[in-house]
Design a protein around this motif. Structure first.
Motif, PDB file in Angstrom:
ATOM      1  N   MET A   1       0.843  -1.179   0.000  1.00 34.42           N
ATOM      2  CA  MET A   1       0.000   0.000   0.000  1.00 34.42           C
ATOM      3  C   MET A   1       0.884   1.236   0.000  1.00 34.42           C
ATOM      4  O   MET A   1       1.995   1.209   0.486  1.00 34.42           O
ATOM      5  CB  MET A   1      -0.882   0.008   1.249  1.00 34.42           C
ATOM      6  CG  MET A   1      -1.819  -1.177   1.286  1.00 34.42           C
ATOM      7  SD  MET A   1      -2.806  -1.156   2.778  1.00 34.42           S
ATOM      8  CE  MET A   1      -3.638  -2.716   2.612  1.00 34.42           C
ATOM      9  N   ASN A   2       0.353   2.332  -0.536  1.00 33.76           N
ATOM     10  CA  ASN A   2       1.207   3.490  -0.654  1.00 33.76           C
ATOM     11  C   ASN A   2       0.407   4.766  -0.560  1.00 33.76           C
ATOM     12  O   ASN A   2      -0.801   4.781  -0.699  1.00 33.76           O
ATOM     13  CB  ASN A   2       1.970   3.447  -1.973  1.00 33.76           C
ATOM     14  CG  ASN A   2       1.041   3.408  -3.148  1.00 33.76           C
ATOM     15  OD1 ASN A   2       0.509   4.424  -3.556  1.00 33.76           O
ATOM     16  ND2 ASN A   2       0.824   2.211  -3.694  1.00 33.76           N
ATOM     17  N   VAL A   3       1.110   5.841  -0.314  1.00 33.52           N
ATOM     18  CA  VAL A   3       0.479   7.150  -0.205  1.00 33.52           C
ATOM     19  C   VAL A   3       1.515   8.210  -0.468  1.00 33.52           C
ATOM     20  O   VAL A   3       2.655   8.078  -0.051  1.00 33.52           O
ATOM     21  CB  VAL A   3      -0.141   7.341   1.198  1.00 33.52           C
ATOM     22  CG1 VAL A   3       0.889   7.190   2.270  1.00 33.52           C
ATOM     23  CG2 VAL A   3      -0.795   8.708   1.309  1.00 33.52           C
ATOM     24  N   ALA A   4       1.163   9.253  -1.167  1.00 32.39           N
ATOM     25  CA  ALA A   4       2.087  10.361  -1.399  1.00 32.39           C
ATOM     26  C   ALA A   4       1.905  11.391  -0.317  1.00 32.39           C
ATOM     27  O   ALA A   4       0.795  11.778  -0.002  1.00 32.39           O
ATOM     28  CB  ALA A   4       1.807  10.992  -2.760  1.00 32.39           C
ATOM     29  N   LEU A 157      -6.379   0.254   0.375  1.00 35.26           N
ATOM     30  CA  LEU A 157      -6.048   0.993   1.585  1.00 35.26           C
ATOM     31  C   LEU A 157      -7.278   1.713   2.125  1.00 35.26           C
ATOM     32  O   LEU A 157      -7.578   1.655   3.320  1.00 35.26           O
ATOM     33  CB  LEU A 157      -4.923   1.987   1.317  1.00 35.26           C
ATOM     34  CG  LEU A 157      -4.549   2.907   2.499  1.00 35.26           C
ATOM     35  CD1 LEU A 157      -4.195   2.081   3.729  1.00 35.26           C
ATOM     36  CD2 LEU A 157      -3.401   3.823   2.126  1.00 35.26           C
ATOM     37  N   ILE A 158      -8.017   2.399   1.254  1.00 32.57           N
ATOM     38  CA  ILE A 158      -9.233   3.075   1.686  1.00 32.57           C
ATOM     39  C   ILE A 158     -10.253   2.066   2.198  1.00 32.57           C
ATOM     40  O   ILE A 158     -10.941   2.299   3.196  1.00 32.57           O
ATOM     41  CB  ILE A 158      -9.828   3.898   0.523  1.00 32.57           C
ATOM     42  CG1 ILE A 158      -8.912   5.081   0.199  1.00 32.57           C
ATOM     43  CG2 ILE A 158     -11.225   4.409   0.859  1.00 32.57           C
ATOM     44  CD1 ILE A 158      -8.784   6.101   1.301  1.00 32.57           C
ATOM     45  N   LEU A 173      -0.839   1.717  12.190  1.00 30.56           N
ATOM     46  CA  LEU A 173      -0.288   1.855  10.847  1.00 30.56           C
ATOM     47  C   LEU A 173       1.191   1.527  10.926  1.00 30.56           C
ATOM     48  O   LEU A 173       1.912   2.127  11.719  1.00 30.56           O
ATOM     49  CB  LEU A 173      -0.484   3.293  10.329  1.00 30.56           C
ATOM     50  CG  LEU A 173      -1.916   3.826  10.287  1.00 30.56           C
ATOM     51  CD1 LEU A 173      -1.919   5.268   9.788  1.00 30.56           C
ATOM     52  CD2 LEU A 173      -2.804   2.961   9.402  1.00 30.56           C
ATOM     53  N   TYR A 174       1.643   0.568  10.132  1.00 34.53           N
ATOM     54  CA  TYR A 174       3.048   0.195  10.198  1.00 34.53           C
ATOM     55  C   TYR A 174       3.595  -0.016   8.792  1.00 34.53           C
ATOM     56  O   TYR A 174       2.852  -0.246   7.835  1.00 34.53           O
ATOM     57  CB  TYR A 174       3.242  -1.065  11.046  1.00 34.53           C
ATOM     58  CG  TYR A 174       2.684  -2.331  10.447  1.00 34.53           C
ATOM     59  CD1 TYR A 174       3.501  -3.217   9.746  1.00 34.53           C
ATOM     60  CD2 TYR A 174       1.330  -2.660  10.590  1.00 34.53           C
ATOM     61  CE1 TYR A 174       2.990  -4.393   9.193  1.00 34.53           C
ATOM     62  CE2 TYR A 174       0.817  -3.829  10.045  1.00 34.53           C
ATOM     63  CZ  TYR A 174       1.640  -4.684   9.353  1.00 34.53           C
ATOM     64  OH  TYR A 174       1.142  -5.842   8.799  1.00 34.53           O
ATOM     65  N   ILE A 354      -2.876  -2.115   9.930  1.00 40.03           N
ATOM     66  CA  ILE A 354      -2.843  -1.819   8.495  1.00 40.03           C
ATOM     67  C   ILE A 354      -1.415  -1.513   8.070  1.00 40.03           C
ATOM     68  O   ILE A 354      -0.777  -0.600   8.598  1.00 40.03           O
ATOM     69  CB  ILE A 354      -3.767  -0.630   8.155  1.00 40.03           C
ATOM     70  CG1 ILE A 354      -5.208  -0.938   8.585  1.00 40.03           C
ATOM     71  CG2 ILE A 354      -3.705  -0.300   6.666  1.00 40.03           C
ATOM     72  CD1 ILE A 354      -6.163   0.223   8.424  1.00 40.03           C
ATOM     73  N   LYS A 355      -0.919  -2.277   7.115  1.00 40.20           N
ATOM     74  CA  LYS A 355       0.442  -2.059   6.623  1.00 40.20           C
ATOM     75  C   LYS A 355       0.437  -1.005   5.511  1.00 40.20           C
ATOM     76  O   LYS A 355      -0.392  -1.037   4.610  1.00 40.20           O
ATOM     77  CB  LYS A 355       1.042  -3.364   6.093  1.00 40.20           C
ATOM     78  CG  LYS A 355       2.517  -3.228   5.717  1.00 40.20           C
ATOM     79  CD  LYS A 355       3.094  -4.548   5.228  1.00 40.20           C
ATOM     80  CE  LYS A 355       4.582  -4.384   4.903  1.00 40.20           C
ATOM     81  NZ  LYS A 355       5.165  -5.614   4.346  1.00 40.20           N
ATOM     82  N   ILE A 356       1.383  -0.064   5.617  1.00 35.87           N
ATOM     83  CA  ILE A 356       1.546   0.979   4.604  1.00 35.87           C
ATOM     84  C   ILE A 356       2.871   0.725   3.898  1.00 35.87           C
ATOM     85  O   ILE A 356       3.943   1.003   4.439  1.00 35.87           O
ATOM     86  CB  ILE A 356       1.544   2.394   5.237  1.00 35.87           C
ATOM     87  CG1 ILE A 356       0.351   2.567   6.177  1.00 35.87           C
ATOM     88  CG2 ILE A 356       1.552   3.456   4.140  1.00 35.87           C
ATOM     89  CD1 ILE A 356      -0.995   2.489   5.514  1.00 35.87           C
ATOM     90  N   ASP A 357       2.796   0.172   2.688  1.00 32.71           N
ATOM     91  CA  ASP A 357       4.000  -0.155   1.929  1.00 32.71           C
ATOM     92  C   ASP A 357       4.413   1.008   1.034  1.00 32.71           C
ATOM     93  O   ASP A 357       3.666   1.969   0.845  1.00 32.71           O
ATOM     94  CB  ASP A 357       3.740  -1.384   1.048  1.00 32.71           C
ATOM     95  CG  ASP A 357       4.141  -2.671   1.760  1.00 32.71           C
ATOM     96  OD1 ASP A 357       5.051  -2.604   2.604  1.00 32.71           O
ATOM     97  OD2 ASP A 357       3.531  -3.710   1.474  1.00 32.71           O
ATOM     98  N   GLY A 358       5.616   0.874   0.447  1.00 30.41           N
ATOM     99  CA  GLY A 358       6.049   1.826  -0.561  1.00 30.41           C
ATOM    100  C   GLY A 358       5.238   1.644  -1.839  1.00 30.41           C
ATOM    101  O   GLY A 358       4.574   0.618  -2.031  1.00 30.41           O
ATOM    102  N   PRO A 359       5.289   2.609  -2.744  1.00 29.57           N
ATOM    103  CA  PRO A 359       4.485   2.538  -3.963  1.00 29.57           C
ATOM    104  C   PRO A 359       5.068   1.566  -4.980  1.00 29.57           C
ATOM    105  O   PRO A 359       6.253   1.227  -4.939  1.00 29.57           O
ATOM    106  CB  PRO A 359       4.546   3.969  -4.498  1.00 29.57           C
ATOM    107  CG  PRO A 359       5.874   4.474  -4.020  1.00 29.57           C
ATOM    108  CD  PRO A 359       6.088   3.851  -2.679  1.00 29.57           C
TER     109      PRO A 359
END
Length: 445
Positions: A1-4, A157-158, A173-174, A354-359
Motif C-alpha cells: 500500500m502506498n500514499v504520497a 487501503l481506503i 499503521l506500520y 494496516i500495513k503501509i507499503d512503498g508505492p
C-alpha cells in the motif's frame, strides 16, 4: 500500500451533534453556590470588571444567572453597586467588590487561583461526550478520500481504513519509513470534518481541571452577545463549552507516560487535562512509535483500560483516583514490524492493523510527475530513465513516497544556487541521490 505525502484538503461530514443546552437556573450548572460565588469574586478581583454583561462573558454564564449571582453576593455584603449607570453599555449598573468581598476573593485565591469560566461538573460532561461520540461518526468512501486530499492511494487501503475509522477503535499503521503513515493519520482527522463542544474546564470533587487548549483545539465560533445587538444569541448552547473542530492531538518521540496524567500546578492549585482527555471526541496520534524513551509495549499497556473499557483512570494530587470517559480514536504509527515491539496480548488490543507499503513503480512515477508539476520542474525522459534504470537498481528498486519530493527539491536547490532554469538531468539526479543516502564508511576520530 502506498500514499504520497502531500497537502491535505478538508473533508466534510454532516454533523448531528446535539448542543449542550444553556443553563436556565443556577441549579442547572451543577455547581454549588459557594463555588460559583467565589469564582465570581475572584474574577471581579483579577479582571476589574464592573458590568454584569462583561462579567457574564468572563464567567460564561447567561446574563440573568450572572445577575442572580451578583445579587446573591450583594445580600452577603461582598458586592455593592457603584451608583453609576454606563450609558455606553445600555445603561447598565456598575458593581464593585466591598472590603469584605476583596477579603473573601483573596482567601479563595489562596485556595485556588482559578477564575473566569465556570467549570462543568464531570457528570454533566459525560452526558455531552455521549452526544458527540467519535464512535457515532459514519464516513463513506468519498468523504474519506476527500480528507486525504491529493494523496495517491490504492483502493484496498481506503477499503481497510474506512471500517477502522468509522468503528472509532484503535488503529496501528506500520511499514517502512517515508511512505506517508503520518499523512494518512492527518487525512483521517481531515475526513472527520464536523464539530464538537469542548469544555473550558471541568470540576471533580471541588478540583478544577482545565481542558480547552487553543494549541490543541480550533475554535469554530464565538457564542457571546453583543450588548448593542437587538437579539440575544448566547443561549444557543452552554457557553462553558467552546464549539470546536474535532480535536487532533499528535505526539511523536517526545511522548512520555507522565503526559497522560493530570498535571498539577502548585502555584495556581489547578490541574491541566492530559493529552488524551483533550483529544476526547477526536483522534490521538502516536507517531514514530518505538522512538520514545518508554518501550512501545509499556506505552500500549497504558492504553489497555481506555481501549477496552472506554474509560480512563486519573489521579488527583491527593492520590484520589477517578474515571473519565475515553472517547478517542487512537492511531499508532510505527516503522517497526509489530511483532518486534509488541507481544500478542498488546496486538490483540489494537483493533485494526494496516500495513503501509512503498508505492509500485507505476504509482511512484505518478507521484513524481504530480510533484514535478506542482513545483514547476519540467520532466525529462532521459533523466527519468536514468533514475529508474541506473539509480533505483542500486537499492533493489525499493520505492518510497518521500523520494519524489526529496529528489525534486534537491534539484531545485541546485538550480536556484547556480542561477539556472529549473531542469532535470542525470547529473542533477546524481547530486540529489547522493543527499538522499549516507554512504556507509568508517570515520576516524
Amino acid at each position: 500500500m502506498n500514499v504520497a505525502a502531500n497537502q491535505l484538503s478538508e473533508g466534510s461530514v454532516t454533523s448531528n451533534v446535539t448542543a449542550p443546552p444553556s443553563p436556565r437556573s443556577l441549579a442547572d450548572t451543577g455547581l454549588t453556590l459557594v463555588m460559583m460565588r467565589d469564582i465570581l469574586l475572584k474574577t471581579m478581583f483579577r479582571t476589574n470588571l464592573d458590568l454584569v454583561s462583561s462579567i457574564s462573558r468572563s464567567i460564561c454564564l447567561p446574563v440573568p444567572l450572572t445577575q442572580e449571582l451578583v445579587d446573591l453576593a450583594r445580600t452577603q455584603k461582598m458586592i455593592e453597586a457603584t451608583g453609576t449607570l454606563h450609558a455606553t453599555s445600555g445603561n447598565e449598573m456598575g458593581y464593585q467588590l466591598t472590603d469584605g468581598g476583596k477579603a473573601r476573593a483573596l482567601d479563595a485565591l489562596s485556595q485556588s487561583e482559578y477564575y473566569g469560566a465556570m467549570p462543568l461538573p464531570l457528570e454533566q460532561y459525560k452526558v455531552q461526550i455521549k452526544r458527540q461520540s467519535v464512535r457515532d461518526i459514519r464516513l463513506n468512501k468519498d468523504q474519506l478520500m476527500a480528507g486525504m486530499g491529493h494523496l495517491i492511494l490504492p483502493p484496498d487501503l481506503i477499503d481497510n481504513l474506512g471500517p477502522a475509522v468509522t468503528s472509532g477503535r484503535s488503529i496501528l499503521l506500520y511499514g517502512p519509513p517515508g511512505n506517508g503513515k503520518s499523512s494518512i493519520s492527518h487525512g483521517i482527522r481531515a475526513a472527520l470534518g464536523d464539530k464538537v463542544y469542548v469544555p473550558r474546564s471541568i470540576e471533580y470533587s471541588g478540583q478544577i481541571i482545565s481542558v480547552y487548549d487553543p494549541i490543541v483545539h480550533s475554535a469554530a465560533e464565538a457564542n457571546f452577545d453583543d450588548p448593542s445587538a437587538l437579539r440575544r444569541t448566547s443561549n444557543k448552547y452552554d457557553n462553558r463549552y467552546v464549539y470546536c473542530e474535532r480535536p487532533s492531538v499528535i505526539t511523536g518521540g517526545e511522548l512520555s507516560l507522565d503526559m497522560l496524567d493530570l498535571t498539577y500546578n502548585p502555584t495556581a492549585r489547578t490541574y491541566q487535562a492530559p493529552l488524551q482527555l483533550k483529544a476526547t471526541g477526536g483522534i490521538f496520534i502516536i507517531d514514530d512509535l518505538g522512538r520514545q524513551a518508554e518501550p512501545p509495549q509499556k506505552i500500549v499497556n497504558r492504553w489497555i483500560v481506555p481501549l477496552e473499557e472506554s474509560r480512563d483512570i486519573l489521579a488527583l494530587q491527593s492520590g484520589e483516583k477517578f474515571t473519565v470517559p475515553f472517547d478517542t480514536l487512537v492511531i499508532f504509527s510505527t516503522n517497526f514490524h509489530p511483532n518486534d515491539i509488541f507481544d500478542g496480548a498488546a496486538l490483540r488490543r489494537i483493533f485494526f492493523k494496516i500495513k503501509i507499503d512503498g508505492p509500485s513503480q507505476e504509482n511512484f512515477l505518478k507521484i513524481f510527475a504530480m510533484v514535478a508539476r506542482k513545483k514547476k520542474m519540467p520532466l525529462d525522459e532521459r533523466a527519468l530513465m536514468y533514475l529508474m534504470k541506473v539509480k533505483f537498481p542500486t537499492i533493489n528498486d525499493l520505492y518510497a513516497n518521500y523520494m519524489p519530493v526529496f529528489l525534486i527539491d534537491q534539484m531545485i536547490s541546485v538550480c536556484d544556487f547556480e542561477n539556472i532554469p529549473y531542469q532535470m538531468t542525470p547529473e542533477l539526479i546524481d547530486r540529489a541521490w547522493d543527499n538522499m543516502f549516507v554512504r556507509q564508511e568508517h570515520i576516524a576520530h
